[in-house]
Design a protein around this motif. Structure first.
Motif, PDB file in Angstrom:
ATOM      1  N   TYR A 161      25.736  -4.802 -13.832  1.00 22.72           N
ATOM      2  CA  TYR A 161      25.086  -5.627 -14.847  1.00 22.72           C
ATOM      3  C   TYR A 161      23.557  -5.574 -14.719  1.00 22.72           C
ATOM      4  O   TYR A 161      23.009  -5.013 -13.777  1.00 22.72           O
ATOM      5  N   GLN A 162      22.893  -6.216 -15.700  1.00 21.99           N
ATOM      6  CA  GLN A 162      21.433  -6.311 -15.667  1.00 21.99           C
ATOM      7  C   GLN A 162      20.969  -7.062 -14.423  1.00 21.99           C
ATOM      8  O   GLN A 162      20.011  -6.670 -13.768  1.00 21.99           O
ATOM      9  N   GLN A 163      21.656  -8.166 -14.123  1.00 25.26           N
ATOM     10  CA  GLN A 163      21.292  -8.980 -12.970  1.00 25.26           C
ATOM     11  C   GLN A 163      21.866  -8.364 -11.699  1.00 25.26           C
ATOM     12  O   GLN A 163      22.919  -7.723 -11.713  1.00 25.26           O
ATOM     13  N   PHE A 164      21.190  -8.579 -10.580  1.00 27.96           N
ATOM     14  CA  PHE A 164      21.654  -8.034  -9.303  1.00 27.96           C
ATOM     15  C   PHE A 164      22.752  -8.939  -8.769  1.00 27.96           C
ATOM     16  O   PHE A 164      22.484 -10.014  -8.227  1.00 27.96           O
ATOM     17  N   ILE A 165      23.992  -8.543  -8.934  1.00 28.89           N
ATOM     18  CA  ILE A 165      25.116  -9.370  -8.493  1.00 28.89           C
ATOM     19  C   ILE A 165      25.565  -8.889  -7.121  1.00 28.89           C
ATOM     20  O   ILE A 165      26.281  -7.897  -6.989  1.00 28.89           O
ATOM     21  N   ASN A 166      25.112  -9.596  -6.086  1.00 31.26           N
ATOM     22  CA  ASN A 166      25.495  -9.296  -4.709  1.00 31.26           C
ATOM     23  C   ASN A 166      25.903 -10.592  -4.014  1.00 31.26           C
ATOM     24  O   ASN A 166      25.648 -11.691  -4.516  1.00 31.26           O
ATOM     25  N   SER A 191      14.146  -5.453  -1.829  1.00 36.78           N
ATOM     26  CA  SER A 191      13.434  -5.549  -3.102  1.00 36.78           C
ATOM     27  C   SER A 191      14.444  -5.584  -4.239  1.00 36.78           C
ATOM     28  O   SER A 191      15.644  -5.333  -4.041  1.00 36.78           O
ATOM     29  N   GLY A 192      13.956  -5.878  -5.451  1.00 36.86           N
ATOM     30  CA  GLY A 192      14.855  -5.907  -6.599  1.00 36.86           C
ATOM     31  C   GLY A 192      15.554  -4.579  -6.822  1.00 36.86           C
ATOM     32  O   GLY A 192      16.756  -4.528  -7.099  1.00 36.86           O
ATOM     33  N   GLY A 193      14.804  -3.483  -6.678  1.00 37.20           N
ATOM     34  CA  GLY A 193      15.406  -2.164  -6.871  1.00 37.20           C
ATOM     35  C   GLY A 193      16.453  -1.852  -5.827  1.00 37.20           C
ATOM     36  O   GLY A 193      17.500  -1.259  -6.123  1.00 37.20           O
ATOM     37  N   GLN A 194      16.204  -2.266  -4.600  1.00 41.06           N
ATOM     38  CA  GLN A 194      17.176  -2.028  -3.528  1.00 41.06           C
ATOM     39  C   GLN A 194      18.431  -2.856  -3.747  1.00 41.06           C
ATOM     40  O   GLN A 194      19.550  -2.394  -3.495  1.00 41.06           O
ATOM     41  N   ASP A 199      25.366  -1.764 -17.671  1.00 39.35           N
ATOM     42  CA  ASP A 199      24.788  -2.506 -18.786  1.00 39.35           C
ATOM     43  C   ASP A 199      23.304  -2.759 -18.537  1.00 39.35           C
ATOM     44  O   ASP A 199      22.932  -3.723 -17.879  1.00 39.35           O
ATOM     45  N   GLU A 200      22.457  -1.873 -19.037  1.00 39.93           N
ATOM     46  CA  GLU A 200      21.005  -1.952 -18.859  1.00 39.93           C
ATOM     47  C   GLU A 200      20.625  -2.295 -17.414  1.00 39.93           C
ATOM     48  O   GLU A 200      19.944  -3.287 -17.155  1.00 39.93           O
ATOM     49  N   PRO A 201      21.048  -1.475 -16.459  1.00 38.48           N
ATOM     50  CA  PRO A 201      20.862  -1.825 -15.039  1.00 38.48           C
ATOM     51  C   PRO A 201      19.418  -1.800 -14.555  1.00 38.48           C
ATOM     52  O   PRO A 201      19.127  -2.312 -13.475  1.00 38.48           O
ATOM     53  N   LEU A 202      18.494  -1.220 -15.339  1.00 41.16           N
ATOM     54  CA  LEU A 202      17.106  -1.119 -14.893  1.00 41.16           C
ATOM     55  C   LEU A 202      16.167  -2.082 -15.615  1.00 41.16           C
ATOM     56  O   LEU A 202      14.985  -2.146 -15.308  1.00 41.16           O
ATOM     57  N   VAL A 203      16.696  -2.864 -16.543  1.00 36.81           N
ATOM     58  CA  VAL A 203      15.841  -3.630 -17.438  1.00 36.81           C
ATOM     59  C   VAL A 203      15.026  -4.698 -16.716  1.00 36.81           C
ATOM     60  O   VAL A 203      13.911  -5.041 -17.146  1.00 36.81           O
ATOM     61  N   ASN A 204      15.530  -5.234 -15.610  1.00 38.29           N
ATOM     62  CA  ASN A 204      14.818  -6.311 -14.924  1.00 38.29           C
ATOM     63  C   ASN A 204      13.900  -5.821 -13.798  1.00 38.29           C
ATOM     64  O   ASN A 204      13.383  -6.634 -13.029  1.00 38.29           O
ATOM     65  N   LEU A 205      13.737  -4.515 -13.697  1.00 36.54           N
ATOM     66  CA  LEU A 205      12.883  -3.960 -12.642  1.00 36.54           C
ATOM     67  C   LEU A 205      11.480  -3.706 -13.182  1.00 36.54           C
ATOM     68  O   LEU A 205      11.273  -3.563 -14.385  1.00 36.54           O
ATOM     69  N   LEU A 230       9.273   1.022 -10.582  1.00 35.76           N
ATOM     70  CA  LEU A 230      10.605   1.150 -10.011  1.00 35.76           C
ATOM     71  C   LEU A 230      11.597   1.689 -11.038  1.00 35.76           C
ATOM     72  O   LEU A 230      12.456   2.514 -10.721  1.00 35.76           O
ATOM     73  N   ARG A 231      11.467   1.245 -12.289  1.00 34.42           N
ATOM     74  CA  ARG A 231      12.323   1.778 -13.345  1.00 34.42           C
ATOM     75  C   ARG A 231      12.138   3.277 -13.466  1.00 34.42           C
ATOM     76  O   ARG A 231      13.099   4.043 -13.606  1.00 34.42           O
ATOM     77  N   GLU A 232      10.880   3.715 -13.418  1.00 35.94           N
ATOM     78  CA  GLU A 232      10.575   5.137 -13.551  1.00 35.94           C
ATOM     79  C   GLU A 232      11.191   5.930 -12.408  1.00 35.94           C
ATOM     80  O   GLU A 232      11.759   7.003 -12.603  1.00 35.94           O
ATOM     81  N   GLN A 233      11.096   5.374 -11.201  1.00 36.31           N
ATOM     82  CA  GLN A 233      11.639   6.048 -10.018  1.00 36.31           C
ATOM     83  C   GLN A 233      13.161   6.153 -10.088  1.00 36.31           C
ATOM     84  O   GLN A 233      13.742   7.227  -9.882  1.00 36.31           O
ATOM     85  N   LEU A 234      13.831   5.032 -10.397  1.00 41.23           N
ATOM     86  CA  LEU A 234      15.293   5.038 -10.438  1.00 41.23           C
ATOM     87  C   LEU A 234      15.829   5.857 -11.601  1.00 41.23           C
ATOM     88  O   LEU A 234      16.894   6.466 -11.506  1.00 41.23           O
ATOM     89  N   ARG A 235      15.077   5.871 -12.701  1.00 37.67           N
ATOM     90  CA  ARG A 235      15.511   6.657 -13.851  1.00 37.67           C
ATOM     91  C   ARG A 235      15.657   8.120 -13.468  1.00 37.67           C
ATOM     92  O   ARG A 235      16.604   8.801 -13.876  1.00 37.67           O
TER      93      ARG A 235
END
Length: 359
Positions: A80-85, A134-137, A157-163, A167-172
């Motif tokens: 999901y968009q939110q980090f669910i851990n 971090s958020g990305g981690q 579902d838009e997994p990078l939108v909240n970064l 970080l979005r550029e890196q993960l993309r």
């Protein structure tokens, strides 16, 4: 067998969230659902996951009526968009959680978890607490936990939108490698996003969607080079493609007191009105260009986006460096006519720089 849907519709409260959506998703491939906010992307993913039931249509997977398969039997993983851990578990325990639920042998769990952590760039983070990441981690932990499930369908579902931007550029750039290394040829990856760059980076099949309706399906390159309609041109570009009402007369394209030479690929459109499309990146500052006035200048990463106006014409141009402008500044620009698009009055692509046409 492929994941196949025909005419899926979902219309709560008299408003379409899905409007006769059809698709054919093949195993071993990556698919990107590209659309703006509230276009129906999340609704489609939830329908595939079994969290929503459509009002009409059909969906089949592996010779089964997928709409009748309970959620817990669908063998689907979702990010999901939110980090669910799980905050009380460390990184290793978070990723291992679904495997322990299945009572898999601990040695096998260890091998699978370490492989997943390596694939998402978290090798050596096993004992870290979630709060230390971090958020990305944290998003990578969520992705690793989905990968170890070895699900046949992976939904993102838009997994990078909240970064943040960097970080979005890196993960993309990393996601495609993660998918290719961490999934089997029996899996289907379905990734939703509002960002055309993510769709282009993943370089799979793109499904452009708006107001619950599929507008165009094809390889990322084809969607970008030959958008079928004005709406697809807007969705598949960031910032949206500039659209100007123009006319071709005496081998010139004319609009708002501006005349530019007609490029070869538009030479068959003489003496008609059409919608001229040009990307922000194909408009450049030039001392010998046409004068416009600055309405707004905004910095986006390493780019400067200029919102310009001339009479009733408003356009956006992007400059690949950080520059300072003031509102009402006068600037001069030129248009790269070799890169312009023509859409007819109904908004259908009439001619593109890449030879595309749907009329």
């Amino acid at each position: 067998m492929n994941l196949v849907a025909e005419n899926l519709s979902y219309k709560p409260e008299d408003q379409f969230h899905l409007n006769e959506v059809s698709f054919d998703f093949k195993k071993g491939n990556i698919y990107t659902i590209l659309g703006r906010t509230l276009s129906g992307k999340t609704t489609l993913l939830k329908t595939i996951a079994g969290l929503l039931t459509p009002d009409s249509g059909s969906m089949k997977f592996e010779d089964r009526d997928f709409l009748k398969v309970p959620v817990w039997e669908r063998n689907i993983a979702m990010v999901y968009q939110q980090f669910i851990n799980y905050p009380h578990l460390n990184v290793y325990e978070n990723v291992a959680f679904p495997l322990k639920q299945r009572k898999i042998d601990s040695n096998e769990i260890n091998d699978v978890v370490l492989k997943a952590l390596k694939s998402v760039g978290l090798e050596g983070y096993d004992n870290r607490k979630i709060q230390e990441l971090s958020g990305g981690q944290q998003q990578r932990v969520s992705l690793a936990r989905s990968l170890v499930k070895n699900a046949k369908i992976l939904l993102l579902d838009e997994p990078l939108v909240n970064l943040d931007y960097k970080l979005r550029e890196q993960l993309r750039e990393e996601f495609k490698n993660i998918f290719s290394q961490g999934l089997s040829e029996e899996s289907i990856v379905i990734f939703s996003t509002t960002d055309p760059r993510e769709a282009m980076e993943l370089n799979g099949e793109v499904i452009a969607i708006d107001e619950g309706k599929v507008l165009q399906v094809g390889p990322a390159k084809e969607i970008f080079e030959n958008p079928r309609t004005l709406k697809v041109a807007e969705i598949s570009n960031d910032p949206p493609m500039n659209i100007l009402n123009a006319n071709i007369d005496s081998n010139k394209i004319k609009f708002e007191g501006i005349e530019v030479d007609i490029p070869k690929h538009l030479s068959n459109l003489k003496d008609i009105n059409f919608n001229l499309g040009i990307r922000a990146s194909d408009i450049e500052l030039s001392d010998s260009g046409f004068e416009f006035e600055v309405e707004l200048a905004e910095i986006s990463g390493s780019e400067t986006l200029l919102h310009l106006k001339r009479g009733d014409v408003k356009i956006i141009t992007s400059i690949e460096e950080v520059m300072n402008f003031n509102i009402n500044d006068k600037v001069k620009i030129n248009f790269n006519t070799k890169k312009v698009y023509a859409f007819n009055e109904s908004g259908i692509l009439a001619s593109s720089p890449f030879g595309g046409s749907y009329v």
